[in-house]
Motif scaffolding. Structure first.
Motif, PDB file in Angstrom:
ATOM      1  N   PHE A 122     -30.542 -36.959  74.162  1.00  8.63           N
ATOM      2  CA  PHE A 122     -31.610 -37.907  74.484  1.00  8.63           C
ATOM      3  C   PHE A 122     -31.389 -39.263  73.828  1.00  8.63           C
ATOM      4  CE2 PHE A 122     -33.169 -33.583  74.906  1.00  8.63           C
ATOM      5  CZ  PHE A 122     -33.606 -33.604  76.209  1.00  8.63           C
ATOM      6  N   PRO A 149     -38.034 -37.940  77.954  1.00 11.47           N
ATOM      7  CA  PRO A 149     -38.893 -39.088  77.640  1.00 11.47           C
ATOM      8  C   PRO A 149     -38.323 -40.432  78.056  1.00 11.47           C
ATOM      9  CG  PRO A 149     -37.672 -38.460  75.699  1.00 11.47           C
ATOM     10  CD  PRO A 149     -37.194 -37.552  76.817  1.00 11.47           C
ATOM     11  N   ASN A 201     -39.087 -32.162  79.400  1.00  9.49           N
ATOM     12  CA  ASN A 201     -39.870 -33.185  78.680  1.00  9.49           C
ATOM     13  C   ASN A 201     -39.039 -34.449  78.452  1.00  9.49           C
ATOM     14  OD1 ASN A 201     -42.385 -31.860  78.355  1.00  9.49           O
ATOM     15  ND2 ASN A 201     -41.545 -30.638  76.682  1.00  9.49           N
ATOM     16  N   GLU A 215     -31.759 -37.982  82.699  1.00  7.42           N
ATOM     17  CA  GLU A 215     -31.990 -38.989  81.654  1.00  7.42           C
ATOM     18  C   GLU A 215     -31.200 -40.265  81.947  1.00  7.42           C
ATOM     19  OE1 GLU A 215     -33.267 -39.674  78.358  1.00  7.42           O
ATOM     20  OE2 GLU A 215     -34.895 -38.328  78.874  1.00  7.42           O
ATOM     21  N   THR A 266     -41.677 -31.620  73.051  1.00 10.20           N
ATOM     22  CA  THR A 266     -40.392 -32.154  72.586  1.00 10.20           C
ATOM     23  C   THR A 266     -39.332 -31.987  73.664  1.00 10.20           C
ATOM     24  OG1 THR A 266     -40.941 -31.683  70.290  1.00 10.20           O
ATOM     25  CG2 THR A 266     -38.611 -31.942  70.824  1.00 10.20           C
ATOM     26  N   ALA A 267     -38.473 -33.001  73.773  1.00 11.91           N
ATOM     27  CA  ALA A 267     -37.403 -32.973  74.772  1.00 11.91           C
ATOM     28  C   ALA A 267     -36.381 -31.897  74.428  1.00 11.91           C
ATOM     29  CB  ALA A 267     -36.722 -34.340  74.830  1.00 11.91           C
ATOM     30  N   LEU A 273     -31.000 -33.276  70.091  1.00 11.27           N
ATOM     31  CA  LEU A 273     -31.437 -34.668  70.157  1.00 11.27           C
ATOM     32  C   LEU A 273     -30.339 -35.609  70.641  1.00 11.27           C
ATOM     33  CD1 LEU A 273     -33.646 -36.793  69.577  1.00 11.27           C
ATOM     34  CD2 LEU A 273     -32.845 -36.858  67.197  1.00 11.27           C
ATOM     35  N   ALA A 317     -38.124 -39.469  71.599  1.00  9.68           N
ATOM     36  CA  ALA A 317     -37.450 -38.182  71.460  1.00  9.68           C
ATOM     37  C   ALA A 317     -37.172 -37.866  69.995  1.00  9.68           C
ATOM     38  CB  ALA A 317     -36.142 -38.195  72.259  1.00  9.68           C
TER      39      ALA A 317
END
Length: 320
Positions: free
Chosen positions: A231, A207, A205, A160, A140-141, A228, A213
């Protein structure tokens, strides 16, 4: 012979194929959901069930290959986004309407959640895994203490934004109508995604895909949902930047082509007028010099066009 059914104007931004196939909105949403599910199953499943001693396929490469396969299979239906960041980039670039983009993102989230749910169910059947949520934490991010190398929030945010901008730029550039190598778009986008995943893996991580995510965060520990937001915000910013740059470049290219075409037309008519003054006889093609000079200038091929409005499978179709 049956006539192809037209789709709504907001969704009719890509042309039918050579066989007249025009997928409806539901078909495109299904393709986006299924393609995103495949990306999540491969991108999260491979690192989740990795055994170092068995020399497995790296998770980053698995994610990139999944993108390539999904685009080859479904891009002719939906355009092959499978990522809210890419959908936003297409929206900013003018390739898709707001309503269709929102529907795409919803379908991507549904597909991603379904893929993560399937993996979560598989994890719960493995006797050696006592806590499936803890296992999901490893893919998991996250940032800070939840990053492999303890990368700060600012560092993960920057990577990101940068990664999403690069990924969207590759997608928009490879799927442009004037790109002679557009058929290689699935391979270019897949390779770019694999390289970026390799970069972001240790940093947190990362994504570069808000749907992925979100899917992993839903089945991880509580900290994943708390982090979260990053992301989503960072990929949106990166995609917006890439979309704006591509839109500006496409507009400038179109204006330059139109100016050049008009200049060529004016020069050609001037030559025709000079020829008619010196030789009153008809031209070689049977049209007199006066008639050629009085013909209206042909519309420039690039005038009024917007290269950024074409999906993966070609220019947008004309409304019936």
């Amino acid at each position: 012979m049956s006539t192809p059914v037209s789709v709504p104007p907001t969704d009719d931004r890509h042309s039918a194929g050579s066989n007249g196939f025009k997928p409806g909105l539901l078909s495109r949403l299904g393709a986006e959901a299924f393609g995103t599910l495949f990306l999540v199953v491969a991108g999260l499943g491979v690192p989740l069930f990795t055994l170092p001693q068995s020399n497995p396929l790296p998770g980053a490469l698995a994610g990139g290959l999944a993108v390539t396969a999904a685009m080859l299979a479904f891009a002719y239906i939906s355009g092959g986004h499978f990522n809210p960041a890419i959908t936003l980039g297409n929206l900013v670039a003018g390739r898709i309407g707001i309503a269709a983009a929102a529907a795409y993102v919803g379908a991507q989230l549904v597909g991603a959640a379904a893929g993560a749910l399937a993996l979560f169910g598989i994890l719960r059947t493995v006797p050696n895994i006592q806590d499936a949520r803890t296992a999901f934490d490893t893919v998991t991010a996250g940032f800070g203490e939840h990053s492999v190398i303890q990368t700060s929030m600012a560092g993960v945010l920057l990577v990101e934004v940068l990664g999403a901008a690069l990924l969207v730029a590759v997608f928009l550039g490879m799927t442009a109508r004037r790109n002679n190598h557009a058929a290689a778009a699935p391979f270019a986008v897949g390779l770019a995604f694999a390289v970026l995943l390799q970069l972001g893996q240790a940093l947190g991580n990362a994504p570069f895909n808000p749907a992925r995510a979100t899917a992993s965060a839903l089945f991880s520990s509580s900290w994943a949902l708390e982090q979260l937001w990053l992301f989503w915000v960072a990929p949106i910013v990166g995609a917006g930047i890439a979309g704006l740059v591509f839109r500006g470049f496409a507009d400038a290219q179109g204006r330059g082509a139109a100016v050049a075409d008009h200049a060529d037309d004016a020069a050609g008519h001037a030559d025709d007028a000079a020829d008619s003054a010196s030789d009153p006889e008809d031209d070689f093609d049977g049209t007199s010099g006066r008639e050629a000079a009085e013909k209206p200038a042909a519309a420039a091929p690039g005038a009024g066009g917007d290269d950024a409005r074409d999906f993966f499978d070609g220019p947008r179709s004309k409304e019936s």
